[in-house]
Design an enzyme around this catalytic site. Structure first.
Site, PDB file in Angstrom:
ATOM      1  N   ASP A  21       3.693   9.494  -0.496  1.00  0.00           N
ATOM      2  CA  ASP A  21       2.517   8.689  -0.134  1.00  0.00           C
ATOM      3  C   ASP A  21       2.298   7.626  -1.202  1.00  0.00           C
ATOM      4  O   ASP A  21       2.434   7.910  -2.394  1.00  0.00           O
ATOM      5  CB  ASP A  21       1.273   9.600  -0.065  1.00  0.00           C
ATOM      6  CG  ASP A  21       0.325   9.213   1.054  1.00  0.00           C
ATOM      7  OD1 ASP A  21       0.227   8.010   1.341  1.00  0.00           O
ATOM      8  OD2 ASP A  21      -0.326  10.114   1.621  1.00  0.00           O
TER       9      ASP A  21
ATOM     10  N   HIS B  50       0.809  -1.225   0.000  1.00  0.00           N
ATOM     11  CA  HIS B  50       0.000   0.000   0.000  1.00  0.00           C
ATOM     12  C   HIS B  50       0.841   1.274   0.000  1.00  0.00           C
ATOM     13  O   HIS B  50       0.306   2.361  -0.206  1.00  0.00           O
ATOM     14  CB  HIS B  50      -0.929   0.003   1.224  1.00  0.00           C
ATOM     15  CG  HIS B  50      -2.034  -1.009   1.113  1.00  0.00           C
ATOM     16  ND1 HIS B  50      -3.327  -0.670   0.799  1.00  0.00           N
ATOM     17  CD2 HIS B  50      -2.036  -2.351   1.235  1.00  0.00           C
ATOM     18  CE1 HIS B  50      -4.085  -1.755   0.750  1.00  0.00           C
ATOM     19  NE2 HIS B  50      -3.323  -2.793   1.020  1.00  0.00           N
TER      20      HIS B  50
END
Ligand code: ADQ
Length: 473
Positions: free
Chosen positions: A366, A158
């Site tokens: 991110d 992720h």
């Protein structure tokens, strides 16, 4: 109907009597997948026990069976707070200066993956597909293969996968590269992550690229592809439509009066760039003094990983920056930055996103960043707000119509805030429409479906049992 086994670090078992999967995060992402498969969800219960059992606690909720394990205090300290969150997390986010590696933590990380594999192996049936999530569990496939599990095993990462120059600073880097290559299918968020990992496997382990994302690593075949995670776009739109009825949203909007709202929503994590964003807002007010009193920045940031020292430090840094800005700029009638550390239900977040003229999503790095997507999905289609988005968020690849910024440059972010606030409606619509259409096409169901369709293809692969493989050497 075949079975899908999901493995994730933390598993929230829904209340007894509830047929629904737990709200939030992966649970929402996998809701659709669990209608196509029978489900088993395995992982850490979130509880710490002095003497954890070596077999999982089982709970059946509707179509999904939950199997969860407690961690001992030492396992929690070494595996979770230690190696996963003080070594892997900072390195994967390019923050070498914050990484704290210890051999004991790494041994704990391997130990917990072994314990999990041993507990899980007994639950696996021949036709099951196994889908492992995130950096806590990279060695799980190797452990399962060692126990003779021959099912397809996929992994989804992720968070970012950095370039070899960064990743290889981790003392255990090559072992982890070997371990990740034991998965049949490695899903990453972006093409850049795919490039970084593939290149590193070639450079460090002499992997042989076979085309189409497949590589031969130490005589085994693995496939690396990007599957950008999506959100429930329709759900967010509907929640925003209904949010006018919510008290918190109504009171917030009433409190704004004619002021324009900038919003930031993040877990309090140094990867999210919260103090840097506050400084950019300060910069904006410094160069646009006429906007003082007319604009408010609301930052919502619940604390996370408070047992990790770097997060405690971050919390102190944020409070200091916030205090300085509000103290020097604020008036009795106007607080420039409002800061709250609560978690809010989707109904409230969606309403606040819609009320904000500007969404400030400026992480330093991110994997994807779902808040950027949620902000876009929640906008009013007649009068959408503007997304200011870090070019170092995976989401920037799918949202090029946002105002893309370098979060390290607070002048650039301040300039983007100004551009967003003054942007005419026609341009806001022109930027927003292609973004929301793309997000609706590539939503969370699309993400899970695409990944699982590809993992299904590994069913046909014949594997030698590990004992036979050893004997042949
Ligand atoms: P996170 O680092 O947690 O996820 P993000 O993608 O932004 O980051 O997801 C956060 C989620 O938490 C969002 O759905 C958001 O709505 C929710 N949230 C944040 N603050 C909240 C609050 N105050 N109240 C309630 N909910 C709140 C990791 C990776 C990301 C990747 C995701 C999914 O770090 O890069 O996008 O996984 O793959």
């Amino acid at each position: 109907m075949s079975r899908l086994i999901i493995v994730s670090n933390r598993v929230a078992v829904p209340e007894a009597g509830s047929k629904a999967v737990a709200a939030g995060g992966l649970a929402v992402a996998l809701k659709e997948a669990f209608t196509a498969y029978r489900g088993l969800w395995f992982g850490w219960s979130g509880k710490i026990a002095e003497q954890p059992a070596d077999t999982p606690t089982i709970a059946d909720r509707g179509r999904v069976r939950y199997a969860v394990m407690d961690l001992s205090p030492q396992d929690h300290r070494e595996y979770y707070s230690g190696f996963a969150n003080r070594a892997l997390w900072p390195i994967m986010h390019y923050r070498l200066g914050l990484a704290a590696y210890s051999r004991a933590d790494y041994a704990g990380y391997q130990r917990v993956n072994r314990i999990f594999a041993q507990a899980l192996a007994g639950l696996i049936e021949p036709g099951d597909l196994i889908w492992v999530h995130d950096y806590h569990l990279i060695p799980l496939a190797s452990e399962l293969r060692g126990l003779g599990v021959a099912n397809p095993i996929g992994y989804f990462h992720h968070i970012p996968w950095p370039s070899g120059e960064v990743f290889n600073t981790l003392p255990a880097s090559n072992e982890l590269l070997r371990a990740v290559a034991d998965y049949d299918l490695i899903g990453l968020q972006t093409e850049c992550d795919v490039h970084n990992l593939s290149r590193n496997l070639v450079d460090e382990l002499r992997a042989i690229p076979l085309g189409g994302g497949s590589l031969m690593v130490d005589g085994r075949r693995t496939r690396i592809r990007s599957f950008p995670i999506g959100i429930d776009v329709e759900g967010f739109r509907q929640a925003a439509d209904r949010a006018g009825m919510n008290r918190t949203v109504r009171d917030t909007v009433a409190g704004l009066r004619t002021r324009k709202l900038l919003i930031g929503v993040d877990r309090l994590d140094y990867s999210k760039g919260v103090p840097e964003r506050m400084e950019a807002v300060d910069r904006f007010f410094a160069s646009n003094p006429d906007q003082r009193g007319n604009v408010v920045f609301l930052q919502i940031a619940p604390k996370s990983r408070t047992e990790v020292p770097e997060y405690e430090q971050l919390s102190r840094d944020v409070n200091e920056v916030l205090g300085n800005i509000n103290g020097s700029l604020g008036e009795p009638s106007w607080t420039p930055i409002q800061y709250v550390t609560k978690a809010y239900p989707r109904a409230v977040l969606a309403g606040l996103y819609r009320a904000a003229r500007v969404g400030l999503v400026t992480p330093m790095r991110d994997g994807m960043n779902l808040v950027a997507k949620e902000y876009v999905a929640a906008q009013n289609e007649e009068d959408p707000g503007v997304l200011v988005l870090s070019k170092f968020a995976g989401a920037a690849r799918q949202l090029p119509e946002a105002l893309l910024v370098n979060p390290y440059d607070r002048f650039e972010v301040a300039e983007a805030i100004r551009a967003a606030l003054y942007m005419p409606k026609a341009e806001r619509l022109e930027r927003w429409k292609p973004m929301v259409e793309r997000l609706a096409r590539e939503d969370v169901d699309w993400w899970a479906r695409t990944y699982l369709t590809e993992l299904e293809a590994f069913r046909t692969i014949e594997r030698e049992p590990p004992a036979a493989a050893e004997a042949a050497q």
